[in-house]
Design a protein around this motif. Structure first.
Motif, mmCIF file in Angstrom:
data_model
loop_
_atom_site.group_PDB
_atom_site.id
_atom_site.type_symbol
_atom_site.label_atom_id
_atom_site.label_comp_id
_atom_site.label_asym_id
_atom_site.label_seq_id
_atom_site.Cartn_x
_atom_site.Cartn_y
_atom_site.Cartn_z
ATOM 1 N N VAL A 5 0.877 -1.174 0.000
ATOM 2 C CA VAL A 5 0.000 0.000 0.000
ATOM 3 C C VAL A 5 0.912 1.221 0.000
ATOM 4 N N LEU A 6 0.870 1.970 -1.080
ATOM 5 C CA LEU A 6 1.836 3.063 -1.254
ATOM 6 C C LEU A 6 1.677 4.203 -0.251
ATOM 7 N N GLU A 90 10.496 3.227 -10.609
ATOM 8 C CA GLU A 90 10.709 4.622 -10.998
ATOM 9 C C GLU A 90 9.401 5.264 -11.447
ATOM 10 N N VAL A 91 8.554 4.509 -12.125
ATOM 11 C CA VAL A 91 7.233 5.008 -12.524
ATOM 12 C C VAL A 91 6.396 5.299 -11.285
ATOM 13 N N VAL A 92 6.410 4.370 -10.328
ATOM 14 C CA VAL A 92 5.654 4.549 -9.082
ATOM 15 C C VAL A 92 6.070 5.847 -8.396
ATOM 16 N N LEU A 93 7.359 6.079 -8.297
ATOM 17 C CA LEU A 93 7.850 7.256 -7.566
ATOM 18 C C LEU A 93 7.500 8.574 -8.243
ATOM 19 N N PRO A 97 2.809 12.346 -4.618
ATOM 20 C CA PRO A 97 1.806 12.638 -3.591
ATOM 21 C C PRO A 97 1.082 11.390 -3.085
ATOM 22 N N LEU A 98 1.101 10.298 -3.857
ATOM 23 C CA LEU A 98 0.402 9.076 -3.464
ATOM 24 C C LEU A 98 1.311 8.096 -2.731
ATOM 25 N N THR A 116 -6.359 7.206 -5.330
ATOM 26 C CA THR A 116 -6.294 8.540 -5.917
ATOM 27 C C THR A 116 -6.809 9.529 -4.871
ATOM 28 N N PRO A 117 -6.547 10.822 -5.042
ATOM 29 C CA PRO A 117 -7.110 11.798 -4.100
ATOM 30 C C PRO A 117 -8.638 11.663 -3.988
ATOM 31 N N LYS A 118 -9.321 11.410 -5.104
ATOM 32 C CA LYS A 118 -10.778 11.223 -5.080
ATOM 33 C C LYS A 118 -11.143 9.974 -4.273
ATOM 34 N N GLY A 119 -10.380 8.897 -4.472
ATOM 35 C CA GLY A 119 -10.638 7.670 -3.732
ATOM 36 C C GLY A 119 -10.479 7.843 -2.237
#
Length: 152
Positions: A5-6, A90-93, A97-98, A116-119
């Motif tokens: 969980v990021l 690298e894509v994840v990073l 903000p998440l 996501t911010p909405k989630g």
């Protein structure tokens, strides 16, 4: 595979054997098609194109696809080969903000999920639990589809 969980850094081993019988088989056509409804739920998945071999990424939507009024509530990233793991991390990073600061890439194979911010503001605790569950189920369907394509 490791399931991370990021936002929190929580990570656990998620064996395929813990998924109810038949779920991965039912989700594989959705993965193969590039997305769609997961069974007869309100959850939809959209596979993201152009990922590197040994990786995948997908979006999770609740209430329908985004173009039909559904909400994009989660993103998932995967790597199942050591050679692809660093590039996908690298894509994840890039979605800083998440991602909890200082988070390290788990050992391969891994699946990392982010709200996501909405989630974060719209999902109930029950829906967050469902999202986490569907992430691992879709993740295993992705792994099986990749193995099938590689064997062909």
């Amino acid at each position: 595979m490791h399931h991370l969980v990021l936002a929190t850094g929580d990570c656990w081993w998620s064996p395929k054997a813990k998924i109810p019988r038949g779920v991965v088989r039912r989700f594989r056509p959705v993965v193969r098609a590039g997305g769609g409804r997961l069974d007869d739920t309100e959850w939809f998945v959209r596979m993201l194109p152009d990922t590197l071999p040994g990786t995948a990424a997908f979006e999770c939507h609740y209430g329908g696809p985004q173009w039909q009024g559904g909400q994009w509530v989660g993103s998932c990233y995967m790597a199942w080969t050591q050679s692809a793991s660093k590039k996908m991390w690298e894509v994840v990073l890039k979605h800083e903000p998440l991602v909890k600061p200082g988070l390290q890439c788990p050992a391969s194979p891994w699946l990392a999920g982010a709200l996501t911010p909405k989630g974060r503001v719209t999902l109930s605790p029950e829906h967050m639990f469902q999202l986490c569950d569907l992430e691992r189920c879709v993740g295993w369907a992705v792994r099986e589809e990749a193995a099938t394509r590689k064997a062909a």
